[in-house]
Design a protein around this motif. Structure first.
Motif, PDB file in Angstrom:
ATOM      1  N   THR A  89      48.946 112.025  37.322  1.00  0.00           N
ATOM      2  CA  THR A  89      49.334 112.208  38.569  1.00  0.00           C
ATOM      3  C   THR A  89      50.420 113.081  38.564  1.00  0.00           C
ATOM      4  O   THR A  89      51.219 113.322  37.640  1.00  0.00           O
ATOM      5  N   GLU A  90      50.606 113.836  39.706  1.00  0.00           N
ATOM      6  CA  GLU A  90      51.570 114.749  39.656  1.00  0.00           C
ATOM      7  C   GLU A  90      52.977 114.717  39.324  1.00  0.00           C
ATOM      8  O   GLU A  90      53.578 115.526  38.776  1.00  0.00           O
ATOM      9  N   TRP A  91      53.161 113.413  39.423  1.00  0.00           N
ATOM     10  CA  TRP A  91      54.667 113.025  39.285  1.00  0.00           C
ATOM     11  C   TRP A  91      54.860 112.913  37.757  1.00  0.00           C
ATOM     12  O   TRP A  91      55.720 113.020  37.453  1.00  0.00           O
ATOM     13  N   VAL A  92      53.983 112.334  37.080  1.00  0.00           N
ATOM     14  CA  VAL A  92      54.094 112.427  35.723  1.00  0.00           C
ATOM     15  C   VAL A  92      53.912 113.990  35.184  1.00  0.00           C
ATOM     16  O   VAL A  92      54.884 114.334  34.293  1.00  0.00           O
ATOM     17  N   ALA A  93      52.957 114.859  35.526  1.00  0.00           N
ATOM     18  CA  ALA A  93      53.202 116.199  35.171  1.00  0.00           C
ATOM     19  C   ALA A  93      54.405 116.899  35.428  1.00  0.00           C
ATOM     20  O   ALA A  93      54.881 117.650  34.339  1.00  0.00           O
ATOM     21  N   ALA A  94      55.013 116.579  36.446  1.00  0.00           N
ATOM     22  CA  ALA A  94      56.243 117.051  36.782  1.00  0.00           C
ATOM     23  C   ALA A  94      57.639 116.483  36.172  1.00  0.00           C
ATOM     24  O   ALA A  94      58.569 116.705  36.242  1.00  0.00           O
ATOM     25  N   GLY A  95      57.253 115.410  35.258  1.00  0.00           N
ATOM     26  CA  GLY A  95      58.466 114.723  34.618  1.00  0.00           C
ATOM     27  C   GLY A  95      58.665 113.464  35.449  1.00  0.00           C
ATOM     28  O   GLY A  95      59.957 112.834  35.056  1.00  0.00           O
ATOM     29  N   GLY A  96      57.953 113.165  36.442  1.00  0.00           N
ATOM     30  CA  GLY A  96      58.485 111.842  36.986  1.00  0.00           C
ATOM     31  C   GLY A  96      59.517 111.792  37.857  1.00  0.00           C
ATOM     32  O   GLY A  96      60.305 110.703  37.990  1.00  0.00           O
ATOM     33  N   PRO A  97      59.865 112.521  38.832  1.00  0.00           N
ATOM     34  CA  PRO A  97      60.982 112.308  39.700  1.00  0.00           C
ATOM     35  C   PRO A  97      60.866 111.274  40.638  1.00  0.00           C
ATOM     36  O   PRO A  97      59.725 111.019  41.083  1.00  0.00           O
ATOM     37  N   GLN A  98      61.802 110.157  40.621  1.00  0.00           N
ATOM     38  CA  GLN A  98      61.642 108.936  41.348  1.00  0.00           C
ATOM     39  C   GLN A  98      61.397 108.974  42.753  1.00  0.00           C
ATOM     40  O   GLN A  98      61.048 107.921  43.245  1.00  0.00           O
ATOM     41  N   THR A  99      61.712 110.101  43.145  1.00  0.00           N
ATOM     42  CA  THR A  99      61.537 110.166  44.920  1.00  0.00           C
ATOM     43  C   THR A  99      59.860 110.171  45.073  1.00  0.00           C
ATOM     44  O   THR A  99      59.524 110.122  46.216  1.00  0.00           O
ATOM     45  N   ASP A 100      59.148 110.641  43.989  1.00  0.00           N
ATOM     46  CA  ASP A 100      57.924 110.578  43.911  1.00  0.00           C
ATOM     47  C   ASP A 100      57.050 109.282  44.036  1.00  0.00           C
ATOM     48  O   ASP A 100      55.812 109.230  44.269  1.00  0.00           O
ATOM     49  N   ILE A 101      57.738 108.297  43.585  1.00  0.00           N
ATOM     50  CA  ILE A 101      57.006 106.916  43.606  1.00  0.00           C
ATOM     51  C   ILE A 101      58.054 105.964  44.134  1.00  0.00           C
ATOM     52  O   ILE A 101      59.220 105.745  44.189  1.00  0.00           O
ATOM     53  N   ASP A 102      57.259 104.928  44.940  1.00  0.00           N
ATOM     54  CA  ASP A 102      58.034 103.695  45.554  1.00  0.00           C
ATOM     55  C   ASP A 102      58.040 102.692  44.342  1.00  0.00           C
ATOM     56  O   ASP A 102      56.968 101.830  44.249  1.00  0.00           O
ATOM     57  N   ARG A 103      58.888 102.378  43.864  1.00  0.00           N
ATOM     58  CA  ARG A 103      59.053 101.770  42.437  1.00  0.00           C
ATOM     59  C   ARG A 103      58.976 100.319  43.096  1.00  0.00           C
ATOM     60  O   ARG A 103      58.443  99.467  42.199  1.00  0.00           O
ATOM     61  N   ASP A 104      59.690  99.855  43.862  1.00  0.00           N
ATOM     62  CA  ASP A 104      59.932  98.670  44.523  1.00  0.00           C
ATOM     63  C   ASP A 104      58.720  98.122  45.088  1.00  0.00           C
ATOM     64  O   ASP A 104      58.164  96.779  44.517  1.00  0.00           O
ATOM     65  N   ARG A 105      57.848  98.991  45.705  1.00  0.00           N
ATOM     66  CA  ARG A 105      56.793  98.610  46.351  1.00  0.00           C
ATOM     67  C   ARG A 105      55.428  98.472  45.095  1.00  0.00           C
ATOM     68  O   ARG A 105      54.801  97.592  45.105  1.00  0.00           O
ATOM     69  N   GLY A 106      55.781  99.294  44.164  1.00  0.00           N
ATOM     70  CA  GLY A 106      54.691  99.372  43.045  1.00  0.00           C
ATOM     71  C   GLY A 106      54.814  98.110  42.327  1.00  0.00           C
ATOM     72  O   GLY A 106      53.900  97.465  41.941  1.00  0.00           O
ATOM     73  N   LEU A 107      56.115  97.657  41.986  1.00  0.00           N
ATOM     74  CA  LEU A 107      56.506  96.193  41.559  1.00  0.00           C
ATOM     75  C   LEU A 107      56.042  95.040  42.189  1.00  0.00           C
ATOM     76  O   LEU A 107      55.366  94.221  41.535  1.00  0.00           O
ATOM     77  N   ARG A 108      56.484  95.185  43.585  1.00  0.00           N
ATOM     78  CA  ARG A 108      55.876  94.159  44.508  1.00  0.00           C
ATOM     79  C   ARG A 108      54.532  93.708  44.267  1.00  0.00           C
ATOM     80  O   ARG A 108      53.827  92.435  44.232  1.00  0.00           O
ATOM     81  N   ARG A 109      53.513  94.856  44.316  1.00  0.00           N
ATOM     82  CA  ARG A 109      52.260  94.989  44.369  1.00  0.00           C
ATOM     83  C   ARG A 109      51.637  94.338  42.960  1.00  0.00           C
ATOM     84  O   ARG A 109      50.723  93.636  42.816  1.00  0.00           O
ATOM     85  N   ALA A 110      52.370  94.987  41.918  1.00  0.00           N
ATOM     86  CA  ALA A 110      51.713  94.404  40.684  1.00  0.00           C
ATOM     87  C   ALA A 110      52.199  93.184  40.338  1.00  0.00           C
ATOM     88  O   ALA A 110      51.091  92.359  39.890  1.00  0.00           O
ATOM     89  N   ARG A 111      53.206  92.405  40.845  1.00  0.00           N
ATOM     90  CA  ARG A 111      53.310  91.064  40.753  1.00  0.00           C
ATOM     91  C   ARG A 111      52.317  89.980  41.572  1.00  0.00           C
ATOM     92  O   ARG A 111      51.661  89.032  41.012  1.00  0.00           O
TER      93      ARG A 111
END
Length: 570
Positions: A368-390
Motif C-alpha cells: 500500500t502507498e503508506w508502506v511504500a512511503a515509510g508508513g506515516p501514521q496519518t495514513d492509517i486508522d490504527r484504532d479502527r484497524g485493531l478494533r476490526r481485527a479483534r
C-alpha cells in the motif's frame, strides 16, 4: 511408531474409550488452533539478534497460556536466508545460527509436555543453490545425472546467450539464470532457489526420507510450501510468457496445479499412515477454484488445504458470509475440515489492512502507498484497524474447522513500515514481482516481549529487523497485565473455544441487517459480528454473553460477541 502425546501407562479396559482417544488423536487437526512461529523473529536466546530454537523453548509457557493446540514452525533449516529460510540447504538439519538437532528434540519434548502439537514447514518445490545436489550439478556439467535433479536447459541465440523463455519469477525478473558453462536453470522464485525436477525418482525418494526423518523425531504434521508448483511439463517447444498466462489452470498447465502432483502426495500419504497416529499435512495451494483446492485436501492426499479467502476479503459482512458458507460446503464435500487465516508471514497484518481503505479486490500480497512511503501514521486508522481485527478474529475462532494464527497478531501488532532499503531482507523488495516491490519484512519484525530494555526483550542488543518505538505499547508484559488487551482477549477466546467447540457445522441466524452476521453452533453457542458502525440490539431475554462487550443491550459497531444458553463456570 507412537506419538509421545499418546503414551498411556495404564491398562485400558474400556475399549470404546481407547478407540475414542485414538480417533481424537488422529483427527486433532480438524478443529485445532494453530500458531505460526517465524523462528528468526520469535525469540532470541543467544543474543545474536536472530531468533532461534532455544528462544522458542524459553517461551513454551507463553504458548501454553495462550491456549493453542499446535505450533507451525516456519523453516529453521540451514539456509543463506536469500528468502527468509525458504531457500533450504539441508532438509534434515537445523541452521547452526538457530540451534542444533538436540535443541529441536528438546523443543518438541517441551511442547508435547504441554499438550501442544508441532507442524513443520516442508519446502519441496526448490532447494537453496547451496544445497549439495545443486553444487554437484554445477560441478558435473552438461548432460550429467546431477543436473537432471533440477531443470536445466540450453539458451536461445547463436551461443545460447538468451534464456530459454521470457518467463518471470514470482519475485520479479527472469525465471532463468545462466551458469558458468552456459546452461540455464529455472527458478520460480529467487535465483538462489533452483526448482527441483519432480519427475526424477531420487527427488521423490529423498523427500520421503525427509518426511520420515522429522516424523521419527516426533513431528505431528507438515505445512507444504507452494504445494501446487512441484510437477511441471517442460516439453519443447516451451510457451512464451504471454501464452503461459493465457493457459487455464485446469490440471494441465505446464507449471501450476497439475493433476500429476497428486501422485506425489499419494506417496506422502502412505508415509503419513505408517505412524500412529497418522501424520497430518496442510497444503499451501494458490489454485484457481475450490474444486482444484479440494484435491489437495483429500484423504488420499495431504488431507487439508489452506483457504485464504477471508485473508483476501475486505471487512465486509456479505463477503465474510459468502466465504464461510462456500468453504464449509467445500470441506463437507472433501471430508476434510476447512482452515481459517487472516495473517501470515507473507501478507500485511490484518490489524493494518483493516485500518486502510478497502482492498476492493487488490491482492493482499501487494503493498500500500503508506508502506511504500515509510508508513506515516496519518495514513492509517490504527484504532479502527485493531478494533476490526479483534472482531474478525473472534468470528474466526467461533467457526468450525481449524484456525491458523500468526505470531504477534495476539498482541494486535501492526505492520512495520519504517524499514529502510538498507535494512530490508526480503527478495521480493529487491526484485519486485507480485509483492509490488515492497516485500514482506514488515510482518516479520521480531516480537516485543517487554516494553523496556534492548530489542524489547526479544534478545540481544539489536534485532535483525528494526523494531519501532511504538512496539512498547504492544509488548507482552504490558498486555499481559491489562485485562482489556488484545492478548487477554485471545487467551480468553482460545480458552472458551476449547470448551465450546463442537461439531463441524453452523446455522445462520437472520439479523435483519446486511452489515451483521450471526450464526449458531450445535450446542447453542452463538457468534454475532457487527461489521457496521451502528449498534445491533440483542433481545433482552437472550443468552448470557460469555465473550465480548455489550453496550446498552447492543453489540457495538465493528465488534463481535459470543453468547451461550448457560454462563460457563470458571
Amino acid at each position: 511408531m507412537t506419538d509421545a502425546l499418546l503414551v498411556d501407562t495404564d491398562t485400558d479396559t474400556d475399549t470404546e474409550s481407547a478407540d475414542a482417544r485414538r480417533t481424537a488423536a488422529a483427527t486433532w487437526w480438524r478443529q485445532a488452533a494453530v500458531y505460526q512461529i517465524y523462528p528468526r523473529s520469535f525469540a532470541d536466546a543467544d543474543g545474536d539478534g536472530l531468533g532461534d530454537l532455544p528462544g522458542i523453548r524459553s517461551r513454551v509457557d507463553y504458548l501454553a497460556e495462550l491456549g493453542i493446540d499446535a505450533v507451525w514452525l516456519s523453516p529453521f533449516y540451514p539456509s543463506a536466508l536469500a528468502d527468509g529460510g525458504y531457500d533450504v540447504a539441508d532438509y534434515r538439519d537445523v541452521d547452526p545460527r538457530l540451534g542444533t538437532l538436540e535443541d529441536f528434540d528438546e523443543l518438541i519434548a517441551a511442547l508435547h509436555e504441554r499438550g501442544i502439537r508441532v507442524i513443520v514447514d516442508i519446502v519441496p518445490n526448490h532447494t537453496s543453490d547451496l544445497h549439495e545436489w545443486f553444487q554437484e550439478a554445477l560441478a558435473a556439467g552438461r548432460a550429467s545425472a546431477a543436473r537432471d535433479r533440477y531443470v536445466f536447459r540450453e539458451g536461445k541465440g547463436a551461443s545460447g546467450e538468451e534464456p530459454p523463455t521470457d518467463w518471470e519469477s514470482v519475485f520479479g525478473g527472469p525465471a532463468w539464470e545462466r551458469v558458468e558453462d552456459g546452461q540455464w536453470y529455472f527458478h520460480n522464485f529467487a535465483t538462489e532457489q533452483p526448482d527441483l525436477n519432480w519427475d526424477h525418482p531420487e527427488v521423490r525418494a529423498d523427500f520421503l526420507k525427509t518426511l520420515r526423518f522429522w516424523s521419527d523425531r516426533g513431528v505431528d504434521g507438515f505445512r507444504i510450501d507452494v504445494a501446487h508448483m512441484l510437477t511441471k511439463d517442460l516439453t519443447e517447444p516451451l510457451p512464451s510468457r504471454a501464452e503461459l498466462e493465457q493457459m487455464p489452470q485446469d490440471g494441465n498447465h505446464p507449471l501450476l496445479d497439475r493433476d500429476d502432483v497428486h501422485e506425489v502426495y499419494a506417496e506422502w500419504r502412505r508415509v503419513f499412515e505408517e505412524y500412529d497416529p497418522p501424520r497430518t499435512a496442510v497444503a499451501e495451494a494458490w489454485v484457481s477454484s475450490p474444486e482444484r483446492r479440494a484435491k489437495y485436501a483429500s484423504a488420499e492426499g495431504l488431507g487439508q488445504a489452506f483457504n485464504f479467502d477471508l485473508l483476501e476479503a475486505d471487512f465486509d459482512a456479505a463477503e465474510f458470509r459468502t466465504v464461510i458458507t462456500d468453504n464449509l460446503a467445500q470441506a463437507a464435500e472433501t471430508g476434510s475440515s476447512t482452515t481459517w487465516v487472516l495473517s501470515n508471514h507473507d501478507v500485511t497484518r490484518h490489524a493494518t489492512r483493516y485500518g486502510l481503505p478497502p482492498l476492493a479486490g487488490r491482492p493482499v500480497k501487494q503493498g500500500t502507498e503508506w508502506v511504500a512511503a515509510g508508513g506515516p501514521q496519518t495514513d492509517i486508522d490504527r484504532d479502527r484497524g485493531l478494533r476490526r481485527a479483534r472482531a474478525a478474529t473472534l468470528l474466526l475462532l467461533g467457526l468450525p474447522g481449524s484456525t491458523y494464527l500468526y505470531q504477534g497478531e495476539e498482541l494486535g501488532l501492526q505492520e512495520v513500515a519504517a524499514i529502510t532499503a538498507e535494512q530490508r531482507q526480503d527478495p521480493a523488495f529487491f526484485r519486485g514481482g507480485e509483492y509490488d516491490g515492497l516485500g514482506r519484512d514488515g510482518c516479520r519484525v521480531p516480537l516485543p516481549w517487554s516494553a523496556d530494555g534492548p530489542a524489547f526483550g526479544f534478545g540481544g542488543a539489536v534485532a535483525h529487523l528494526p523494531q519501532p518505538a511504538w512496539f512498547a505499547e504492544y509488548a507482552v508484559d504490558v498486555e499481559a497485565a491489562d485485562p482489556t488487551s488484545t492478548l487477554s482477549l485471545y487467551r480468553e477466546a482460545l480458552r472458551l473455544r476449547r470448551l465450546l467447540q463442537t461439531g463441524e457445522h453452523l446455522e445462520w441466524v437472520e439479523t435483519g441487517r446486511t452489515d451483521v452476521v450471526r450464526f449458531a453452533r450445535p450446542n447453542g453457542w452463538q457468534v454475532v459480528t457487527n461489521f457496521g458502525t451502528e449498534p445491533f440490539p440483542l433481545e433482552a431475554e437472550h443468552d448470557a454473553v460469555v465473550l465480548g462487550a455489550i453496550q446498552a443491550g447492543a453489540v457495538p459497531g465493528e465488534s463481535t460477541v459470543w453468547t451461550m444458553p448457560d454462563v460457563l463456570s470458571e
